[in-house]
Design a protein around this motif. Structure first.
Motif, PDB file in Angstrom:
ATOM      1  N   ALA A 213       0.830  -1.208   0.000  1.00  0.00           N
ATOM      2  CA  ALA A 213       0.000   0.000   0.000  1.00  0.00           C
ATOM      3  C   ALA A 213       0.862   1.253   0.000  1.00  0.00           C
ATOM      4  N   HIS A 214       2.020   1.177   0.636  1.00  0.00           N
ATOM      5  CA  HIS A 214       2.842   2.383   0.800  1.00  0.00           C
ATOM      6  C   HIS A 214       3.898   2.579  -0.285  1.00  0.00           C
ATOM      7  N   ALA A 215       3.925   1.740  -1.279  1.00  0.00           N
ATOM      8  CA  ALA A 215       4.944   1.846  -2.340  1.00  0.00           C
ATOM      9  C   ALA A 215       4.904   3.216  -3.019  1.00  0.00           C
ATOM     10  N   VAL A 216       3.695   3.711  -3.274  1.00  0.00           N
ATOM     11  CA  VAL A 216       3.560   5.018  -3.944  1.00  0.00           C
ATOM     12  C   VAL A 216       4.138   6.123  -3.063  1.00  0.00           C
ATOM     13  N   LEU A 217       3.829   6.061  -1.781  1.00  0.00           N
ATOM     14  CA  LEU A 217       4.330   7.083  -0.855  1.00  0.00           C
ATOM     15  C   LEU A 217       5.860   7.034  -0.786  1.00  0.00           C
ATOM     16  N   PHE A 218       6.418   5.826  -0.766  1.00  0.00           N
ATOM     17  CA  PHE A 218       7.874   5.692  -0.726  1.00  0.00           C
ATOM     18  C   PHE A 218       8.508   6.282  -1.989  1.00  0.00           C
ATOM     19  N   ALA A 219       7.825   6.116  -3.117  1.00  0.00           N
ATOM     20  CA  ALA A 219       8.330   6.680  -4.367  1.00  0.00           C
ATOM     21  C   ALA A 219       8.306   8.215  -4.301  1.00  0.00           C
ATOM     22  N   VAL A 220       7.254   8.766  -3.708  1.00  0.00           N
ATOM     23  CA  VAL A 220       7.163  10.227  -3.527  1.00  0.00           C
ATOM     24  C   VAL A 220       8.328  10.699  -2.653  1.00  0.00           C
ATOM     25  N   ARG A 221       8.582   9.959  -1.599  1.00  0.00           N
ATOM     26  CA  ARG A 221       9.692  10.291  -0.691  1.00  0.00           C
ATOM     27  C   ARG A 221      11.012  10.323  -1.453  1.00  0.00           C
ATOM     28  N   ASP A 222      11.248   9.309  -2.283  1.00  0.00           N
ATOM     29  CA  ASP A 222      12.506   9.232  -3.025  1.00  0.00           C
ATOM     30  C   ASP A 222      12.638  10.383  -4.016  1.00  0.00           C
ATOM     31  N   ARG A 223      11.524  10.710  -4.681  1.00  0.00           N
ATOM     32  CA  ARG A 223      11.576  11.822  -5.648  1.00  0.00           C
ATOM     33  C   ARG A 223      11.817  13.145  -4.915  1.00  0.00           C
ATOM     34  N   HIS A 224      11.170  13.308  -3.776  1.00  0.00           N
ATOM     35  CA  HIS A 224      11.315  14.525  -2.982  1.00  0.00           C
ATOM     36  C   HIS A 224      12.759  14.681  -2.524  1.00  0.00           C
ATOM     37  N   ARG A 225      13.338  13.579  -2.089  1.00  0.00           N
ATOM     38  CA  ARG A 225      14.718  13.580  -1.619  1.00  0.00           C
ATOM     39  C   ARG A 225      15.648  14.009  -2.755  1.00  0.00           C
ATOM     40  N   ALA A 226      15.394  13.461  -3.952  1.00  0.00           N
ATOM     41  CA  ALA A 226      16.234  13.787  -5.112  1.00  0.00           C
ATOM     42  C   ALA A 226      16.118  15.268  -5.464  1.00  0.00           C
ATOM     43  N   ARG A 227      14.867  15.788  -5.343  1.00  0.00           N
ATOM     44  CA  ARG A 227      14.651  17.210  -5.656  1.00  0.00           C
ATOM     45  C   ARG A 227      15.393  18.095  -4.682  1.00  0.00           C
ATOM     46  N   VAL A 228      15.361  17.730  -3.411  1.00  0.00           N
ATOM     47  CA  VAL A 228      16.012  18.517  -2.361  1.00  0.00           C
ATOM     48  C   VAL A 228      17.522  18.514  -2.584  1.00  0.00           C
ATOM     49  N   ILE A 229      18.063  17.328  -2.881  1.00  0.00           N
ATOM     50  CA  ILE A 229      19.512  17.201  -3.091  1.00  0.00           C
ATOM     51  C   ILE A 229      19.921  18.044  -4.295  1.00  0.00           C
ATOM     52  N   LYS A 230      19.110  17.958  -5.359  1.00  0.00           N
ATOM     53  CA  LYS A 230      19.425  18.723  -6.578  1.00  0.00           C
ATOM     54  C   LYS A 230      19.389  20.209  -6.251  1.00  0.00           C
ATOM     55  N   GLY A 231      18.394  20.606  -5.468  1.00  0.00           N
ATOM     56  CA  GLY A 231      18.244  22.014  -5.087  1.00  0.00           C
ATOM     57  C   GLY A 231      19.419  22.510  -4.273  1.00  0.00           C
ATOM     58  N   GLN A 232      20.047  21.573  -3.567  1.00  0.00           N
ATOM     59  CA  GLN A 232      21.198  21.948  -2.766  1.00  0.00           C
ATOM     60  C   GLN A 232      22.485  21.900  -3.582  1.00  0.00           C
TER      61      GLN A 232
END
Lengths: 235, 270
Positions: A213-232
């Motif tokens: 059930a949480h696979a989609v949420l985990f994918a959102v987390r990973d994308r968010h993390r990548a965006r934050v890292i890129k932003g930094q």
């Protein structure tokens, strides 16, 4: 369980109440078919979906000609209609009342406070391209902290699950809301060992249905993390 | 119709603006008004009698002075420290919706309140679930914005906030008419249920602030009349006397006694 009976579920697993219903269905093996409604694409606002639910929300359950909205009503309908273990929504009045007590409290407490953190940290910045509003986020985290304190002291106390010795639909609703802030990598139970242990018990009780059930949420987390890292500027 | 005479205690309090009294009678009566988040106002006379939701019995009503519901004694009954709260022997329960469902189940009330048919029952549950973050929130907000905040904070709520709140309230009322009622006499069918009971008390809230939500809504008005007839006009009117007299009650209150509301108002509304 009637042969050939398959309920239809309209959902988006990014949505907390959708996950709660999905977990119950998969864990108890109630025959069902999932119809995806992509909230990000606004599919819940189409005229076709509005015929199913004028409130334009997910989840929606269709069982034969019977359409039902509102996750807590859906969970209780599934638990009482299908032949699943009784502990999910007990028949005995006092035990059932405990579940009803939590599900009522949930709407004005766990749900809005946990959802707000996710909205401020992930949804609004992603949709509007704006930075996180720190003042509002701090206030939301403070409200959520009060809710977590109440969850521990009023409901969980020394019990294994929110309503007693066994897992119920109340635990599903609660855990899915409390998982949502993980979409930004934030574990709101980090400093709350009692609730963390409860979450682990819920995960054990539902098995692989939880991660499914949480696979989609985990994918959102990973994308968010990548965006934050890129932003930094680290990529 | 067989009524079970039981002896249990129901703790109800005072909504932020008035005293709700209930009379016990042989007919079905409104349930206690839903949970209030606010401390009780001081200076009100002790309560007298309260009836249960659906069973014919007498119980005691307690009116607290502010803060009493934070005490240990009440905390043993309602862990969430709000009213209403129920104690039935050793069993304590909070949350008005849970209390009503418990009473309906345990005391075998007439089927129409909370039908045994699972699909009809689910319709009641669907409404009871939706209303928490919709009409309940929007109706109460209107009361606070139009009546309580000006009295307690001494200021008017900014127009754009008020307009936004009114828009939300109207959206909820429209959904009630078009989705929950449609062409039916009551929410679930031909007879009044717990859904209608919970709905009417929340819809009446804004009237306490002088906002007539029924104006321009003939379908809602007709439903209100049916609910009133089903409950019994006398009892309906008595139960709502407090809310309908709220504006007058507020005029008599000393704002300094309402200081304890200020931090919460600031957090929630500003």
């Amino acid at each position: 369980m009637a042969t050939g009976r398959e309920v239809q579920l309209y959902l988006d697993l990014l949505s907390q109440p959708c996950r709660a219903v999905h977990i119950l269905l998969t864990r108890t093996k109630i025959p069902h078919r999932v119809h995806s409604v992509a909230l990000r694409k606004g599919e819940h606002r189409t005229s076709e979906f509005s015929k199913l639910n004028p409130m334009q929300k997910v989840p929606v359950l269709v069982d034969g000609g019977f359409i039902l909205r509102e996750s807590d009503a859906i969970l209780k309908y599934l638990a009482t209609t299908f032949d699943i273990p009784e502990h999910w929504y007990p028949w005995q009045p006092e035990r059932r009342a405990r579940v009803d007590e939590y599900t009522a409290w949930h709407h004005s407490n766990t749900r809005p406070h946990a959802a707000k953190v996710f909205m401020l940290e992930v949804l609004l910045p992603a949709q509007l391209g704006v930075p996180v509003d720190r003042r509002r986020l701090d206030r939301a985290l403070s409200d959520l902290d009060v809710t977590l304190e109440r969850l521990e002291s009023m409901f969980l106390r020394r019990q294994p699950f929110l309503c007693g010795d066994d897992i119920t639909v109340a635990d599903l609703l609660a855990v899915c809301e409390l998982m949502q802030p993980l979409g930004s990598g934030r574990d709101i139970l980090k400093d709350r060992p009692q609730l963390r242990r409860w979450r682990s018990r819920v995960q054990s009780a539902v098995g692989e249905s939880f991660d499914d059930a949480h696979a989609v949420l985990f994918a959102v987390r990973d994308r968010h993390r990548a965006r934050v890292i890129k932003g930094q500027g680290q990529i | 119709m067989n009524w079970t005479k039981v002896d249990f205690q129901m703790f109800v309090g005072v909504d932020g603006i008035g005293l709700f009294k209930y009379r016990c009678s042989q007919s079905v009566q409104p349930a206690p008004i839903g949970c209030t988040d606010w401390p009780i106002l001081p200076g009100l006379p002790p309560g007298s009698l309260v009836s249960s939701c659906l069973v014919s019995c007498w119980s005691a009503m307690f009116v607290w002075v502010p803060g009493e519901h934070f005490g240990d004694e009440f905390g043993k009954i309602s862990k969430i420290r709000k009213v209403p709260a129920l104690r039935d022997g050793d069993f304590c329960l909070a949350e008005s919706v849970a209390i009503m469902l418990y009473l309906a189940e345990k005391f075998q009330t007439p089927d129409r309140w909370f039908p045994a048919d699972l699909r009809l029952r689910s319709r009641v549950n669907e409404y009871l679930s939706w209303q928490h973050s919709a009409i309940r929130m929007h109706g109460s907000k209107m009361l606070w914005m139009r009546l309580m905040i000006p009295k307690i904070m001494g200021i008017d709520v900014p127009k754009e906030k008020m307009d936004g709140a009114l828009e939300d309230l109207n959206a909820s009322l429209t959904l009630i008419e078009e989705n929950f009622l449609q062409d039916r006499p009551f929410i679930v069918g031909d007879q009044m249920s717990l859904a209608d009971l919970v709905a009417i008390v929340e819809i009446m809230q804004p009237l306490g602030a002088g906002l007539d939500v029924f104006e321009g809504r003939p379908k809602l008005s007709a439903w209100r009349d049916r609910v009133q007839a089903s409950i019994g006009k006398d009892l309906f009117d008595e139960a709502h006397r407090g809310i309908l007299g709220a504006q007058d009650s507020m005029k008599q209150l000393d704002p300094s006694k309402l200081e304890l509301f200020k931090p919460k108002i600031l957090r929630l509304f500003f």
